[in-house]
Scaffold this motif. Structure first.
Motif: not given
Length: 365
Positions: A196-206, A67-71
């Motif tokens: 787990f991620t080091s991408d700030d935008q993906l972390a916020q989305a999750c 969902m965070a990847l905007d599937m």
């Protein structure tokens, strides 16, 4: 003998776990209590990833990442058919299409050399599974993904604690997902998981997606789910962390011992290959056998429990058969007919392991 000995693990950690649980009962913050952030911070330190987002289960972790990847409906995700159903299940529930790529015959992990041929204009992500506790060939997979502008989600439900070229599982791709199901290398006492991620935008989305898409209380900026991990379950994980490094070392030791003892006692038995640039934390210690049903019956009679992970690849499952031809992925089909998992946990004793090996040797004859 237990297939996975959780009772001995609890006996060794009873005081620590009980104190952790009691602290939650005392403060009463059962949802997103202080233990949630404490556990997330501890796991960030352990993996080296910038962000850890605790979630309700490993399955929920996969869904939230997609969902965070905007599937979008019809987007394709390349994955392995030789895994638990949750991997493909979440792709379909997110509106996507699983594209199955066969496994390596000796490791049972996705064959990175076959991935590029499966990429189409609809491909959104690659989701390798770190099966049995060994990370897949992530450098090759990440390189293919970078070339095509794709995200990589490591399904690390079985491999938390494993290392790949000096990096920890869950910190080897765009996103990593693990499970804290009780039988996993790091388990809680119910369902739980983490992203787990080091991408700030993906972390916020999750983080927003796991709490019904809220960027702040009652402000819903995106579609979300009720995907939080209970504070009590985070407390259990925290109660286990002091012993976790020892448990991983013990799993590696037991894996090496199984290999040495089985090669001596059962010449010709096919063991799972572990690549030299990584290790395996043996969520399941799995071998390849013929006449599996007969062997399992003999081992049961000898007091040795076994399991099969997994007896049918996903493209042979009624729910997912439409996504591939029945004869696709021959290595996955062959593995499903032959894999058998032996007892494995950090508290397995040397004597118990010797009994497993002797019993298997006798059963094979």
């Amino acid at each position: 003998m237990d297939f996975i000995d959780l009772k001995s693990q609890y006996a060794a950690l009873r005081d620590n776990i009980n104190a952790r649980i009691q602290k939650v009962l005392d403060h009463g913050q059962y949802i997103l209590g202080p233990e949630v952030k404490e556990m997330e911070a501890a796991l960030v330190a352990y993996t080296g990833a910038k962000h850890c987002i605790s979630v309700a289960s490993g399955t929920e972790a996969l869904l939230i990442c997609l969902m965070a990847l905007d599937m979008q409906p019809g987007d394709e995700v390349i994955t392995s058919p030789f895994t638990f159903a949750a991997t493909a299940e979440m792709i379909v529930l997110a509106g996507g299409v699983p594209v199955f790529v066969d496994i390596e015959a000796d490791t049972a992990n996705i064959d990175a050399s076959l991935i590029e041929a499966a990429i189409t204009p609809r491909t959104k992500a690659i989701m390798p599974v770190s099966l049995y506790g060994q990370v897949a060939d992530m450098d090759a997979i990440n390189a293919i993904a970078a070339q095509h502008g794709l995200a990589v989600i490591e399904d690390a439900a079985q491999s938390f604690g494993a290392s790949y070229q000096g990096r920890k599982s869950c910190n080897v791709s765009t996103l990593g997902c693990t499970s804290f199901f009780p039988s996993k290398p790091l388990g809680c006492y119910g369902d739980g998981g983490a992203i787990f991620t080091s991408d700030d935008q993906l972390a916020q989305a999750c983080r927003e997606i796991r709490t019904h898409g809220q960027s702040q209380r009652y402000l819903h900026t995106r579609l979300g789910v009720g995907g939080r991990m209970d504070t009590l379950q985070c407390a259990v994980v925290l109660g286990k962390l002091d012993r976790f490094e020892w448990e991983i070392a013990r799993r590696l030791e037991l894996g090496d011992a199984y290999e040495r003892k089985l090669k001596a006692a059962v010449p010709g038995l096919q063991l799972l290959a572990v690549r030299p640039d990584r290790d395996c934390v043996w969520a399941q210690y799995t071998v390849f056998v013929d006449d599996r049903d007969v062997l399992q019956a003999k081992l049961k009679a000898a007091g040795v429990p076994t399991a099969v992970h997994y007896p049918r690849p996903l493209h042979h499952q009624p729910a997912y058969a439409r996504f591939a031809r029945a004869d696709d992925c021959p290595n996955s089909i062959a593995a499903a007919a032959r894999v058998m998992s032996l007892p494995m946990s950090a508290d397995l004793t040397d004597a118990q392991q010797d009994h497993v090996v002797a019993s298997l040797a006798a059963a094979i004859g």
